[in-house]
Design a protein around this motif. Structure first.
Motif, PDB file in Angstrom:
ATOM      1  N   ILE A 192       3.079   9.021  -5.897  1.00  0.00           N
ATOM      2  CA  ILE A 192       4.040   9.642  -5.441  1.00  0.00           C
ATOM      3  C   ILE A 192       5.214   9.035  -5.011  1.00  0.00           C
ATOM      4  O   ILE A 192       5.115   7.924  -4.369  1.00  0.00           O
ATOM      5  CB  ILE A 192       3.124  10.438  -4.069  1.00  0.00           C
ATOM      6  CG1 ILE A 192       1.932  11.219  -4.731  1.00  0.00           C
ATOM      7  CG2 ILE A 192       4.323  11.701  -3.745  1.00  0.00           C
ATOM      8  CD1 ILE A 192       1.187  11.853  -3.381  1.00  0.00           C
TER       9      ILE A 192
ATOM     10  N   LEU B 274       3.702  11.605  -9.680  1.00  0.00           N
ATOM     11  CA  LEU B 274       4.453  12.769  -8.897  1.00  0.00           C
ATOM     12  C   LEU B 274       5.799  12.197  -8.415  1.00  0.00           C
ATOM     13  O   LEU B 274       5.603  11.462  -7.299  1.00  0.00           O
ATOM     14  CB  LEU B 274       3.426  13.535  -8.134  1.00  0.00           C
ATOM     15  CG  LEU B 274       4.075  14.796  -7.264  1.00  0.00           C
ATOM     16  CD1 LEU B 274       4.599  15.832  -8.278  1.00  0.00           C
ATOM     17  CD2 LEU B 274       3.211  15.131  -5.948  1.00  0.00           C
TER      18      LEU B 274
ATOM     19  N   LYS C 229       0.857  -1.023   0.043  1.00  0.00           N
ATOM     20  CA  LYS C 229      -0.084   0.006  -0.037  1.00  0.00           C
ATOM     21  C   LYS C 229       0.884   1.175   0.033  1.00  0.00           C
ATOM     22  O   LYS C 229       0.728   2.099  -0.836  1.00  0.00           O
ATOM     23  CB  LYS C 229      -1.115   0.062   1.367  1.00  0.00           C
ATOM     24  CG  LYS C 229      -1.835   1.120   0.990  1.00  0.00           C
ATOM     25  CD  LYS C 229      -3.074   0.786   2.367  1.00  0.00           C
ATOM     26  CE  LYS C 229      -3.805   2.240   2.433  1.00  0.00           C
ATOM     27  NZ  LYS C 229      -3.604   2.512   3.595  1.00  0.00           N
ATOM     28  N   GLU C 230       1.670   1.318   0.948  1.00  0.00           N
ATOM     29  CA  GLU C 230       2.956   2.465   1.125  1.00  0.00           C
ATOM     30  C   GLU C 230       4.019   1.811   1.548  1.00  0.00           C
ATOM     31  O   GLU C 230       4.192   0.776   2.370  1.00  0.00           O
ATOM     32  CB  GLU C 230       2.258   3.660   1.893  1.00  0.00           C
ATOM     33  CG  GLU C 230       0.907   4.479   1.299  1.00  0.00           C
ATOM     34  CD  GLU C 230       0.416   5.289   2.568  1.00  0.00           C
ATOM     35  OE1 GLU C 230       1.151   5.597   3.375  1.00  0.00           O
ATOM     36  OE2 GLU C 230      -0.590   5.652   2.375  1.00  0.00           O
ATOM     37  N   ILE C 231       5.142   2.656   1.057  1.00  0.00           N
ATOM     38  CA  ILE C 231       6.443   2.316   1.700  1.00  0.00           C
ATOM     39  C   ILE C 231       7.325   3.572   2.189  1.00  0.00           C
ATOM     40  O   ILE C 231       7.239   4.493   1.700  1.00  0.00           O
ATOM     41  CB  ILE C 231       7.221   1.618   0.471  1.00  0.00           C
ATOM     42  CG1 ILE C 231       6.699   0.627  -0.010  1.00  0.00           C
ATOM     43  CG2 ILE C 231       8.788   1.009   1.234  1.00  0.00           C
ATOM     44  CD1 ILE C 231       7.271  -0.082  -1.326  1.00  0.00           C
ATOM     45  N   GLY C 232       7.752   3.372   3.322  1.00  0.00           N
ATOM     46  CA  GLY C 232       8.687   4.382   3.850  1.00  0.00           C
ATOM     47  C   GLY C 232       9.782   3.797   4.436  1.00  0.00           C
ATOM     48  O   GLY C 232      10.049   2.746   4.853  1.00  0.00           O
ATOM     49  N   GLY C 233      11.088   4.491   4.249  1.00  0.00           N
ATOM     50  CA  GLY C 233      12.205   3.867   4.818  1.00  0.00           C
ATOM     51  C   GLY C 233      13.472   4.748   4.705  1.00  0.00           C
ATOM     52  O   GLY C 233      13.342   5.633   4.125  1.00  0.00           O
TER      53      GLY C 233
ATOM     54  N   ILE D 130      12.104  20.097  -3.938  1.00  0.00           N
ATOM     55  CA  ILE D 130      11.610  20.747  -2.707  1.00  0.00           C
ATOM     56  C   ILE D 130      12.458  20.985  -1.760  1.00  0.00           C
ATOM     57  O   ILE D 130      13.775  20.665  -1.729  1.00  0.00           O
ATOM     58  CB  ILE D 130      10.309  19.823  -2.065  1.00  0.00           C
ATOM     59  CG1 ILE D 130      10.971  18.342  -1.734  1.00  0.00           C
ATOM     60  CG2 ILE D 130       9.118  19.921  -2.621  1.00  0.00           C
ATOM     61  CD1 ILE D 130      10.261  17.692  -0.946  1.00  0.00           C
TER      62      ILE D 130
ATOM     63  N   GLU E  59       8.281   6.793   0.119  1.00  0.00           N
ATOM     64  CA  GLU E  59       9.249   7.935   0.813  1.00  0.00           C
ATOM     65  C   GLU E  59      10.244   7.547   1.386  1.00  0.00           C
ATOM     66  O   GLU E  59      10.454   6.386   2.224  1.00  0.00           O
ATOM     67  CB  GLU E  59       8.217   8.470   1.793  1.00  0.00           C
ATOM     68  CG  GLU E  59       7.234   9.438   1.280  1.00  0.00           C
ATOM     69  CD  GLU E  59       6.266   9.970   2.461  1.00  0.00           C
ATOM     70  OE1 GLU E  59       5.689  11.163   2.193  1.00  0.00           O
ATOM     71  OE2 GLU E  59       6.231   9.512   3.866  1.00  0.00           O
TER      72      GLU E  59
ATOM     73  N   ASP F  41      14.943   8.277   1.684  1.00  0.00           N
ATOM     74  CA  ASP F  41      16.259   8.786   1.541  1.00  0.00           C
ATOM     75  C   ASP F  41      16.844   8.443   0.154  1.00  0.00           C
ATOM     76  O   ASP F  41      17.116   9.326  -0.719  1.00  0.00           O
ATOM     77  CB  ASP F  41      17.282   8.591   2.478  1.00  0.00           C
ATOM     78  CG  ASP F  41      16.730   9.130   3.997  1.00  0.00           C
ATOM     79  OD1 ASP F  41      15.920   9.910   3.805  1.00  0.00           O
ATOM     80  OD2 ASP F  41      17.260   8.827   4.889  1.00  0.00           O
TER      81      ASP F  41
ATOM     82  N   ARG G 209       8.647  10.345  -2.804  1.00  0.00           N
ATOM     83  CA  ARG G 209       9.392  11.397  -2.410  1.00  0.00           C
ATOM     84  C   ARG G 209      10.782  10.925  -1.780  1.00  0.00           C
ATOM     85  O   ARG G 209      10.663   9.941  -1.010  1.00  0.00           O
ATOM     86  CB  ARG G 209       8.400  12.226  -1.315  1.00  0.00           C
ATOM     87  CG  ARG G 209       7.182  12.523  -1.526  1.00  0.00           C
ATOM     88  CD  ARG G 209       6.630  13.428  -0.385  1.00  0.00           C
ATOM     89  NE  ARG G 209       5.393  14.033  -0.863  1.00  0.00           N
ATOM     90  CZ  ARG G 209       4.056  13.450  -0.508  1.00  0.00           C
ATOM     91  NH1 ARG G 209       4.115  12.516   0.356  1.00  0.00           N
ATOM     92  NH2 ARG G 209       2.956  14.132  -0.819  1.00  0.00           N
TER      93      ARG G 209
ATOM     94  N   GLU H 207       8.772  13.844  -6.029  1.00  0.00           N
ATOM     95  CA  GLU H 207       9.289  15.205  -5.208  1.00  0.00           C
ATOM     96  C   GLU H 207      10.708  14.851  -4.514  1.00  0.00           C
ATOM     97  O   GLU H 207      10.723  13.791  -4.249  1.00  0.00           O
ATOM     98  CB  GLU H 207       8.399  15.526  -4.099  1.00  0.00           C
ATOM     99  CG  GLU H 207       7.191  16.181  -4.587  1.00  0.00           C
ATOM    100  CD  GLU H 207       6.076  16.639  -3.582  1.00  0.00           C
ATOM    101  OE1 GLU H 207       5.302  17.188  -3.636  1.00  0.00           O
ATOM    102  OE2 GLU H 207       6.429  16.166  -2.342  1.00  0.00           O
TER     103      GLU H 207
ATOM    104  N   LEU I  54       2.305   5.062  -2.576  1.00  0.00           N
ATOM    105  CA  LEU I  54       3.363   6.217  -2.121  1.00  0.00           C
ATOM    106  C   LEU I  54       4.734   5.443  -1.834  1.00  0.00           C
ATOM    107  O   LEU I  54       4.758   4.271  -0.973  1.00  0.00           O
ATOM    108  CB  LEU I  54       2.598   6.757  -0.787  1.00  0.00           C
ATOM    109  CG  LEU I  54       3.639   7.848   0.136  1.00  0.00           C
ATOM    110  CD1 LEU I  54       3.632   9.061  -0.941  1.00  0.00           C
ATOM    111  CD2 LEU I  54       3.073   7.985   1.329  1.00  0.00           C
TER     112      LEU I  54
END
Lengths: 207, 241
Positions: free
Chosen positions: B204, B220, B156-160, B241, B191, B193, B206, B222, B189
């Motif tokens: 998205i 998109l 669904k979403e990934i962050g790390g 950004i 997000e 480094d 980022r 960013e 999504l």
């Protein structure tokens, strides 16, 4: 709570931390899950945070990071009560409590040879509020009452302390963090403080 | 708790039903049904195990078939067979070379997937390594994510911190069975480094250092540091950004 919210993007901009750091802290439980507030926006879903709480927390993490490991930091921020026992003398030595507060506890009949963290927390909150002049001695004994009777219920959850007055009669309340409360007209909310901040300060002092 | 090594062992090599309990070593070579919680030092399943209760094992190896109706807590889990967990899975080390379905969240340190895993809840770990198929219906939060695409995977979403999703040329096993669709990854999504993507479809992305490789379709992007886009990738718009 009518706390101002900040979007994730603005937060990273403002504090200069990266996505990686933010997610790592979340994994380490330095930032509680409840603070990640999902809201829909024009780009789909966006994550927001309670601005003030988040900024203070990040500031603390960044400033304490050098001295402590992330896991130790997580202990400081967790609402869980640890295993500590201290006598009144030890608490006085560490400047956690002063004698006026201890006297008040004695009057309330809740004096003990050794205090567990739960009770140390009660003493610490009492001490801080008396010192800051936010509450009177009489209200202090009400505080002792409510904290010693009910604080354990929030052993693993964030809670807030509320002081309300109606016609000059004070009442203390312990409520779960973020609960909505509505009163009738005559009630004035004198104090509403998250107990988590006290716990963090206290754990650092004890640590 | 009593010393674990003083406990009895539980061996099933036929057909058996037990109420659960505390054991030292549990090995199932036949078919077993456990109607309660099981706590043991090691669990090894070579046949079929069906559990109704929580399983806590210092290490668990599943070579046969296993259905758990309850959470699994362990420090080392290896699934080479077929496992379904109707509950949360918490294990610092998780290795799946067979097929694993978790109807809850997964917490770990190191997760290695060589087979197939489907997770209904969130995933939290330090490193996730996938050479196979992964489907996460929740949020994936991991220090480093490395996915070698073989079939169609999703989250669904990934962050790390480091996120690396790349295609591998299909060969051997995955090609011969021809299952699972073309190699692709779908998420809403991402997000992180450092982000490297291939064959990924996302709304998205980022990050600070972003590389969008061949076969990507991103609405998109960013970025705060550098952005590189392969000519074979589709990017709706990108913004510094």
């Amino acid at each position: 709570m009518t706390d101002e919210l900040i979007s994730k993007k603005d937060l990273l901009d403002l504090t200069g931390i990266s996505y990686g750091q933010l997610y790592r802290w979340k994994r380490k439980n330095l930032i509680p899950e409840e603070w990640f507030i999902r809201k829909s926006s024009y780009t789909g879903q966006e994550t927001f945070f309670p601005k003030q709480q988040m900024l203070t927390r990040i500031d603390k993490i960044l400033n304490m990071k050098d001295g402590l490991s992330l896991d130790e930091l997580a202990d400081v921020f967790s609402p869980t009560l640890g295993e500590v026992e201290m006598s009144a003398e030890q608490l006085m030595d560490r400047n956690i409590v002063s004698s006026p507060s201890l006297e008040l506890v004695k009057e309330a009949g809740r004096e003990q040879p050794m205090y567990a963290l739960e009770q140390i927390m009660m003493l610490y909150v009492l001490e801080k509020l008396l010192l800051s002049g936010d509450i009177t001695r009489q209200e202090g004994s009400l505080l002792i009452d409510v904290m010693s009777e009910h604080y354990y219920r929030f052993a693993n959850r964030a809670s807030e302390l509320l002081l309300i007055r109606k016609m000059g009669v004070p009442t203390f309340m312990l409520v779960g963090s973020g609960s909505e409360l509505y009163f009738d007209q005559g009630v004035k909310v004198v104090l509403r403080i998250p107990l988590g901040t006290f716990m963090e300060e206290l754990k650092l002092k004890l640590g | 708790m009593e010393e674990r090594h003083l406990r009895n062992d539980l061996n099933v090599s036929g057909l058996s039903q037990t109420a659960g309990g505390a054991f030292h070593r549990v090995s199932i070579d036949g078919m077993a049904k456990v109607n309660g919680n099981l706590d043991c030092t090691s669990l090894s399943v070579n046949g079929t195990l069906k559990m109704h209760g929580a399983l806590s094992a210092e290490s668990a190896t599943i070579n046969g078939m296993c259905t758990l109706n309850g959470p699994l807590n362990s420090s080392r889990v290896r699934v080479d067979g077929l496992t379904t967990i109707h509950g949360n899975l918490s294990s610092p080390e998780l290795e799946v070379n067979g097929k694993c379905t978790v109807r809850g969240r997964v917490d770990g340190e190191r997760i290695d997937i060589g087979g197939m895993i489907t997770i209904d809840g969130d995933v939290q770990c330090e490193s996730l390594n996938v050479q196979g198929n992964i489907k996460i219906s929740g949020f994936l939060n991991a220090g480093s994510v490395e996915i070698k695409l073989h079939t169609s995977s999703s989250a669904k979403e990934i962050g790390g911190e480091r996120i690396d999703i790349r295609r591998t040329e299909q060969s051997g096993f995955w090609k011969s069975i021809g299952l699972g669709g073309t190699p692709s990854f779908k998420t809403s999504l991402i997000e992180g480094d450092e982000i490297v993507l291939e064959d990924t479809e996302a709304d998205i992305v980022r990050g600070s250092k972003v590389y969008i490789g061949r076969g990507c379709s991103i609405k998109l992007v960013e970025y705060s540091g550098e952005l590189e886009i392969d000519p074979d990738a589709k990017v709706g718009s990108s913004q510094r950004i």
